[in-house]
Design a protein around this motif. Sequence first.
Motif, PDB file in Angstrom:
ATOM      1  N   GLU A 550      -8.395   0.722  19.848  1.00 45.55           N
ATOM      2  CA  GLU A 550      -7.635   1.716  19.090  1.00 45.55           C
ATOM      3  C   GLU A 550      -8.061   1.630  17.631  1.00 45.55           C
ATOM      4  O   GLU A 550      -7.958   0.574  17.010  1.00 45.55           O
ATOM      5  CB  GLU A 550      -6.139   1.457  19.225  1.00 45.55           C
ATOM      6  N   THR A 551      -8.529   2.724  17.118  1.00 44.16           N
ATOM      7  CA  THR A 551      -9.000   2.732  15.736  1.00 44.16           C
ATOM      8  C   THR A 551      -8.532   4.008  15.058  1.00 44.16           C
ATOM      9  O   THR A 551      -8.392   5.054  15.720  1.00 44.16           O
ATOM     10  CB  THR A 551     -10.541   2.641  15.685  1.00 44.16           C
ATOM     11  N   PRO A 552      -8.247   3.965  13.772  1.00 46.03           N
ATOM     12  CA  PRO A 552      -7.818   5.184  13.082  1.00 46.03           C
ATOM     13  C   PRO A 552      -8.954   6.196  13.012  1.00 46.03           C
ATOM     14  O   PRO A 552     -10.136   5.827  12.977  1.00 46.03           O
ATOM     15  CB  PRO A 552      -7.432   4.683  11.689  1.00 46.03           C
ATOM     16  N   THR A 553      -8.626   7.448  13.010  1.00 45.99           N
ATOM     17  CA  THR A 553      -9.629   8.494  12.807  1.00 45.99           C
ATOM     18  C   THR A 553      -9.722   8.787  11.319  1.00 45.99           C
ATOM     19  O   THR A 553      -8.719   9.018  10.651  1.00 45.99           O
ATOM     20  CB  THR A 553      -9.243   9.773  13.573  1.00 45.99           C
ATOM     21  N   TYR A 554     -10.927   8.750  10.817  1.00 46.21           N
ATOM     22  CA  TYR A 554     -11.124   8.924   9.383  1.00 46.21           C
ATOM     23  C   TYR A 554     -12.517   9.480   9.135  1.00 46.21           C
ATOM     24  O   TYR A 554     -13.381   9.486  10.022  1.00 46.21           O
ATOM     25  CB  TYR A 554     -10.954   7.597   8.645  1.00 46.21           C
ATOM     26  N   ILE A 556     -15.654   9.560   5.875  1.00 49.03           N
ATOM     27  CA  ILE A 556     -16.096   8.879   4.664  1.00 49.03           C
ATOM     28  C   ILE A 556     -16.446   9.901   3.602  1.00 49.03           C
ATOM     29  O   ILE A 556     -17.186  10.848   3.855  1.00 49.03           O
ATOM     30  CB  ILE A 556     -17.326   7.989   4.956  1.00 49.03           C
ATOM     31  N   GLU A 557     -15.883   9.694   2.421  1.00 51.18           N
ATOM     32  CA  GLU A 557     -16.229  10.538   1.277  1.00 51.18           C
ATOM     33  C   GLU A 557     -17.077   9.719   0.315  1.00 51.18           C
ATOM     34  O   GLU A 557     -16.631   8.685  -0.191  1.00 51.18           O
ATOM     35  CB  GLU A 557     -14.961  11.049   0.586  1.00 51.18           C
ATOM     36  N   ALA A 558     -18.290  10.166   0.117  1.00 55.47           N
ATOM     37  CA  ALA A 558     -19.189   9.439  -0.774  1.00 55.47           C
ATOM     38  C   ALA A 558     -18.697   9.526  -2.208  1.00 55.47           C
ATOM     39  O   ALA A 558     -18.017  10.481  -2.601  1.00 55.47           O
ATOM     40  CB  ALA A 558     -20.596  10.003  -0.665  1.00 55.47           C
ATOM     41  N   ALA A 559     -19.028   8.518  -2.986  1.00 57.50           N
ATOM     42  CA  ALA A 559     -18.659   8.509  -4.403  1.00 57.50           C
ATOM     43  C   ALA A 559     -19.215   9.753  -5.073  1.00 57.50           C
ATOM     44  O   ALA A 559     -20.392  10.096  -4.910  1.00 57.50           O
ATOM     45  CB  ALA A 559     -19.192   7.250  -5.063  1.00 57.50           C
ATOM     46  N   THR A 560     -18.377  10.426  -5.822  1.00 60.76           N
ATOM     47  CA  THR A 560     -18.768  11.722  -6.395  1.00 60.76           C
ATOM     48  C   THR A 560     -19.294  11.632  -7.816  1.00 60.76           C
ATOM     49  O   THR A 560     -19.830  12.602  -8.340  1.00 60.76           O
ATOM     50  CB  THR A 560     -17.567  12.682  -6.379  1.00 60.76           C
ATOM     51  N   SER A 561     -19.153  10.503  -8.455  1.00 59.13           N
ATOM     52  CA  SER A 561     -19.631  10.379  -9.837  1.00 59.13           C
ATOM     53  C   SER A 561     -20.601   9.218  -9.946  1.00 59.13           C
ATOM     54  O   SER A 561     -20.587   8.296  -9.123  1.00 59.13           O
ATOM     55  CB  SER A 561     -18.467  10.166 -10.808  1.00 59.13           C
ATOM     56  N   ALA A 562     -21.418   9.259 -10.953  1.00 52.04           N
ATOM     57  CA  ALA A 562     -22.433   8.211 -11.137  1.00 52.04           C
ATOM     58  C   ALA A 562     -21.801   6.872 -11.478  1.00 52.04           C
ATOM     59  O   ALA A 562     -22.433   5.825 -11.330  1.00 52.04           O
ATOM     60  CB  ALA A 562     -23.397   8.635 -12.242  1.00 52.04           C
ATOM     61  N   SER A 563     -20.540   6.899 -11.952  1.00 54.57           N
ATOM     62  CA  SER A 563     -19.889   5.645 -12.353  1.00 54.57           C
ATOM     63  C   SER A 563     -19.034   5.043 -11.245  1.00 54.57           C
ATOM     64  O   SER A 563     -18.536   3.929 -11.387  1.00 54.57           O
ATOM     65  CB  SER A 563     -19.011   5.881 -13.584  1.00 54.57           C
ATOM     66  N   ALA A 564     -18.845   5.762 -10.137  1.00 54.56           N
ATOM     67  CA  ALA A 564     -17.999   5.245  -9.053  1.00 54.56           C
ATOM     68  C   ALA A 564     -18.719   4.113  -8.341  1.00 54.56           C
ATOM     69  O   ALA A 564     -19.922   4.186  -8.075  1.00 54.56           O
ATOM     70  CB  ALA A 564     -17.656   6.355  -8.076  1.00 54.56           C
ATOM     71  N   ILE A 565     -17.985   3.060  -8.018  1.00 57.66           N
ATOM     72  CA  ILE A 565     -18.610   1.896  -7.393  1.00 57.66           C
ATOM     73  C   ILE A 565     -18.233   1.751  -5.926  1.00 57.66           C
ATOM     74  O   ILE A 565     -18.575   0.764  -5.299  1.00 57.66           O
ATOM     75  CB  ILE A 565     -18.244   0.587  -8.138  1.00 57.66           C
ATOM     76  N   SER A 566     -17.550   2.751  -5.374  1.00 57.64           N
ATOM     77  CA  SER A 566     -17.152   2.626  -3.980  1.00 57.64           C
ATOM     78  C   SER A 566     -16.993   3.999  -3.345  1.00 57.64           C
ATOM     79  O   SER A 566     -16.467   4.928  -3.964  1.00 57.64           O
ATOM     80  CB  SER A 566     -15.832   1.855  -3.865  1.00 57.64           C
ATOM     81  N   ASP A 567     -17.510   4.098  -2.113  1.00 57.73           N
ATOM     82  CA  ASP A 567     -17.165   5.254  -1.303  1.00 57.73           C
ATOM     83  C   ASP A 567     -15.704   5.105  -0.890  1.00 57.73           C
ATOM     84  O   ASP A 567     -15.076   4.076  -1.151  1.00 57.73           O
ATOM     85  CB  ASP A 567     -18.053   5.308  -0.059  1.00 57.73           C
ATOM     86  N   SER A 568     -15.149   6.115  -0.251  1.00 59.43           N
ATOM     87  CA  SER A 568     -13.749   6.027   0.155  1.00 59.43           C
ATOM     88  C   SER A 568     -13.567   6.538   1.570  1.00 59.43           C
ATOM     89  O   SER A 568     -14.364   7.338   2.071  1.00 59.43           O
ATOM     90  CB  SER A 568     -12.851   6.819  -0.812  1.00 59.43           C
ATOM     91  N   LEU A 569     -12.528   6.049   2.216  1.00 60.40           N
ATOM     92  CA  LEU A 569     -12.157   6.479   3.554  1.00 60.40           C
ATOM     93  C   LEU A 569     -10.933   7.384   3.452  1.00 60.40           C
ATOM     94  O   LEU A 569      -9.984   7.072   2.746  1.00 60.40           O
ATOM     95  CB  LEU A 569     -11.824   5.272   4.440  1.00 60.40           C
ATOM     96  N   VAL A 570     -10.947   8.466   4.183  1.00 57.35           N
ATOM     97  CA  VAL A 570      -9.802   9.374   4.216  1.00 57.35           C
ATOM     98  C   VAL A 570      -9.353   9.507   5.663  1.00 57.35           C
ATOM     99  O   VAL A 570     -10.131   9.910   6.527  1.00 57.35           O
ATOM    100  CB  VAL A 570     -10.163  10.762   3.645  1.00 57.35           C
ATOM    101  N   CYS A 571      -8.119   9.128   5.928  1.00 57.55           N
ATOM    102  CA  CYS A 571      -7.606   9.142   7.294  1.00 57.55           C
ATOM    103  C   CYS A 571      -7.180  10.548   7.692  1.00 57.55           C
ATOM    104  O   CYS A 571      -6.656  11.316   6.877  1.00 57.55           O
ATOM    105  CB  CYS A 571      -6.425   8.184   7.434  1.00 57.55           C
ATOM    106  N   ASP A 572      -7.387  10.848   8.937  1.00 57.34           N
ATOM    107  CA  ASP A 572      -6.994  12.153   9.475  1.00 57.34           C
ATOM    108  C   ASP A 572      -5.655  12.028  10.180  1.00 57.34           C
ATOM    109  O   ASP A 572      -5.502  12.395  11.345  1.00 57.34           O
ATOM    110  CB  ASP A 572      -8.068  12.661  10.451  1.00 57.34           C
ATOM    111  N   ASP A 573      -4.666  11.458   9.474  1.00 53.69           N
ATOM    112  CA  ASP A 573      -3.350  11.268  10.102  1.00 53.69           C
ATOM    113  C   ASP A 573      -2.303  12.175   9.463  1.00 53.69           C
ATOM    114  O   ASP A 573      -2.601  12.925   8.553  1.00 53.69           O
ATOM    115  CB  ASP A 573      -2.903   9.809  10.020  1.00 53.69           C
TER     116      ASP A 573
END
Length: 573
Positions: A550-554, A556-573
Amino acid sequence: MTKTFRYATFIPAALLLSFVASCGILPRSSDSAVVNVPASDSTQPVKRAMFPHPESCVIALKDSPCLHPMFIGVAVSGGGSRAANFGLGVLMQLQNLGIYGDVTAISSVSGGSLAAASFAIAPPANEMQFDQRSAVFRTDFLQTWLLDSAKPNNLIASMASGRNATHSLADVFDQKIFNGTRFGQLGAPETGAPVLLINASLLHPVPSSRPLTTRGLNSPSDQLQGFTFTQEAFNELGSDLGKMRIADAVATSGAYPGLFHGMTLQHFYSEDYGIPRSKYLHLSDGGTSDNLGVDALLHAYGETLFAIQDVSCLLVVVDAHVTDPMDRSSAVADIRTSPVDYIVSPSFAKAFDLLLDRRREDQLRGIGIELASDHPKRFAGEVQIPLRNQAFWGDGRSASRGRSMAEGREMRLVGGTEVTVGRCAVWHVALDRLLELTKDGTRRQRGTFRHQQEPSRYTDADTRDKKLVDLERFVNTIQTNYKLKINGKCSPKTIQDALFSAAYQLTVADGDSLNSLKQWLRQHHRPQLANNIDQALAWYSEQGDVLSVETPTYHIEAATSASAISDSLVCDD
């Protein structure tokens, strides 16, 4: 503790300046800094906070535990609410597998102490109770602590007395989880009620007084001085452990340096000896000396060797360490991303993380878990563990090999068999080892998985493997904090469910480790425990596929700015 708290919340500058100014004006009393009280004639020992000793048996039949004593220790690591919820999930699975009832001692650090102490006080008796406790563990403890600390009475108390942020954190834990429970209410060790060992770190050297430090028993150095809230330690302090709130010990165990202040214990016997001793002990996050909780278990196991030289040993290490696959620090020139980063360099946090990681790997290597191998074992059946800074003697006494050299020389004049090596089976239940459950999962393949931009692009894996990839990526993004948070947007319930799913995969669904464990138990005269596991697996099979993930559905949103140091996960809940 593991990964450091992100500096996402801080006291506004104006409030901080007024606080500092007030500290220099108001008279201060340090009495409230001390959280322990002196012992009295009515003080009763806390038997479930004592290093265990094997009980004598009246009847000893073939294959009886009396003839073949066994020490089963569970260590729950640090890691904020991630560790608390993962630890809660693993402990529940150990109970479902019929193992928890035979646990001798449970040792915990930092966030893991929330789960260990809660379970030690009263394990959930059914699914409804587990759901109720799970709801409490979804609490945003950090926000609750901030609001509590900002109350006028607490602000004034912190300015004019020894009360500090860790006292407020203890109050939050007590209100939400422990409801005023004190060590004296733990009762006696019995089936399903193991010894509870909550660990912190000493902020300064403690001369002599062996019971006051675990001395880094799994470390070649006695400088890594851990402190365990035990009856033996409080006897040395001349203090009544029974009257101490469990919440105070848990908060001390998780008092991360820089965000939380140290907690103070008074040494009430400090002036009663002919040698100088520490009048106060200042304690902080246990992760700085032992973020796995292993040292106290090794000490406890060594103590059982006093009476019986041949004690079988099983260590279950619940490890909430993560390696964030979304971190893109190497892709940016400047890793400062928030106003706080311009005041407190993020390099400090990253350097501290590296030191913790090194200490963790050294500890795991010391108990037979070689993470550097391409095929590291999750279950190691026969590990020889050196009891480096503690020698155990067969006459019921021990000699430390650290600062207390006088005591060591005295013990060496006493007869008995010196025991310097323990032999244990070790089961490493770790969040960052989920991908090893995939088909032919190896250390190198884990790197391959992590470099996929989207888990679904790994086309050589079957459906279960793809879900394990999804789950591994998700749980390794959960931050170290006293709230359930990821690099992205997901509800606390979704994050918690993912941690519980990981706990299930790394225990019930890890067939290789369970088969090795069952074989080891039968070889060491515990057929009933092995049968308990078989019965639990049969029950799970009746409910559905034991290997289902069982795993969450999500997405991935890539970092949108040159200064961002992390991609992010967005859950579809």
